[in-house]
Design an enzyme around this catalytic site. Structure first.
Site, PDB file in Angstrom:
ATOM      1  CE  LYS A  38      -4.552 -12.224  18.908  1.00 18.34           C
ATOM      2  NZ  LYS A  38      -5.366 -13.100  19.780  1.00 18.34           N
ATOM      3  NE  ARG A 136      -9.836 -17.655  23.362  1.00 22.61           N
ATOM      4  CZ  ARG A 136      -9.363 -16.425  23.171  1.00 22.61           C
ATOM      5  NH1 ARG A 136     -10.107 -15.531  22.532  1.00 22.61           N
ATOM      6  NH2 ARG A 136      -8.184 -16.074  23.616  1.00 22.61           N
ATOM      7  CE1 TYR A 264     -23.640  -2.753  -7.473  1.00 22.79           C
ATOM      8  CE2 TYR A 264     -22.031  -2.398  -5.724  1.00 22.79           C
ATOM      9  CZ  TYR A 264     -22.325  -2.712  -7.038  1.00 22.79           C
ATOM     10  OH  TYR A 264     -21.313  -2.987  -7.921  1.00 22.79           O
ATOM     11  CG  MET A 313     -15.312  -5.466  -3.360  1.00 15.78           C
ATOM     12  SD  MET A 313     -15.113  -6.707  -4.649  1.00 15.78           S
ATOM     13  CE  MET A 313     -16.498  -7.791  -4.302  1.00 15.78           C
TER      14      MET A 313
END
Length: 368
Positions: A38, A136, A264, A313
């Site tokens: 997965k 779960r 930033y 980013m």
């Protein structure tokens, strides 16, 4: 091997085979092996990983969602594929693509039987998931009468396996809880099987369960993180090889003076002369902002360089004041020696999160 000249994820399929064979060596000869592929095979690329594991001889695959199973079928994967978290909207697709659903509640059982009937199925394979403490997904023991009564009234489906999931098999301080989960699973299945009239595959162990609880291997085990080279326990780690190496390069080097700011929000204000290197990898690639401001690090010419300022980013900046390096030099974010686990721990997270966050825009390079 050649040096990286861009951001790449090198994936060692020989190491993958080694990990698979090592974990399989812990099992009895007749115990089946389910490979969990997965989440893009934990960030590696599920198609080539599954193709290689199919050649290695794995018995089953598991994915989280139907679309992941479809991708494997489109790539020619033939082995059975368990869908761990199917949704109602995907049930017809599951049948159309010969996928096998995890049935975890009264609602999902009724919905899938109705879908199977509508599509004229007989003995379609389903997997019953039982909750033994993870809380779960999964049926509880008190659901057994509903399950047996419902199944006795249809020939549309047949239980191919019953399974549960251990909550803390890597943590031996939780040994009593894990053993209680194993005992409850045995209790549930011993009550269910006589009413089914046949014996499905039983499985409960994940990677750490394989290593720590051989008494719970049952008919099949499941491994995700282990086949990718992580043991969840330092004493077992030497036996496994991380299959992925994340590499990039130095794009530019800056010389900063005291009082200069970096990145930033002026994430770093220097108090001394500093030399920084800018790398073409950022939070859009999966190296998230939690690694900024000195928590995360990379390796340049085998020396540790800490990430400074905020992760951007598409870029990070690292402190190379103490490192003899130049633009174009290779950078190791993690590899077999400087592991993803160590980098993740530095930011108080886990290797699973780091590797599964890796963006598909990062080029994958497969090594045989």
């Amino acid at each position: 091997m050649p040096k990286a000249n861009e951001t790449i994820l090198e994936i060692d399929l020989t190491a993958l085979k080694h990990n698979y064979e090592h974990l399989r060596s812990k099992l009895q000869p007749n115990t089946k092996f389910l490979a969990v592929v997965k989440a893009f095979s934990y960030g590696n690329d599920s198609v080539p990983i599954a193709q290689h594991l199919e050649k290695c001889g794995t018995d089953y695959f598991a994915v989280a969602y139907t679309s992941e199973g479809e991708e494997l079928r489109n790539a020619g994967i033939k082995k059975p594929i368990l869908v761990l978290h199917p949704q109602k909207i995907n049930l017809e697709t599951i049948i159309n693509r010969c996928l096998e659903p995890s049935i975890y509640s009264q609602k999902t059982l009724l919905e899938f039987i109705e879908t199977a009937k509508r599509k004229n199925q007989t003995n379609y394979p389903i997997h019953l998931k039982f909750n033994t403490g993870l809380n779960r997904l999964g049926f509880d023991k008190q659901d057994l009468p509903f399950i047996t009564e419902t199944l006795s009234g249809t020939t549309a489906v047949k239980v191919v396996s019953c399974f549960s999931h251990l909550a803390a098999s890597e943590d031996l301080t939780e040994d009593a809880f894990t053993k209680s989960q194993i005992a409850l699973f045995k209790d549930i299945t011993s009550n269910l099987i006589p009413k089914l009239g046949y014996t499905p595959i039983l499985h409960q162990c994940n990677t750490s369960g394989i290593l720590n609880y051989p008494q719970a291997h049952f008919d099949m085990v499941r491994s995700g993180i282990g086949i990718y080279g992580f043991a969840n326990d330092p004493k077992y780690q030497p036996d496994l090889i991380p299959i992925a190496s994340l590499k990039t390069v130095i794009s530019q080097i800056h010389e900063l003076q005291p009082g200069d700011s970096l990145g930033y929000n002026r994430g770093l204000i220097t108090n001394k002369v500093m030399r920084t290197a800018t790398l073409p990898i950022g939070h859009a690639d999966g190296l998230t902002r939690i690694y900024g401001k000195g928590k995360g690090f990379v390796f340049i010419n085998n020396q540790k360089a800490y990430i400074v300022g905020n992760v951007c980013m598409d870029m990070v900046m690292v402190d190379v004041t103490h490192i003899d390096c130049e633009e174009g030099d290779e950078v190791i974010v993690f590899d077999k020696i400087h592991t993803a686990e160590a980098l993740a721990e530095a930011a108080e997270t886990i290797s699973y999160e780091l590797i599964t966050d890796l963006s598909k825009r990062i080029k994958r390079v497969f090594l045989i």
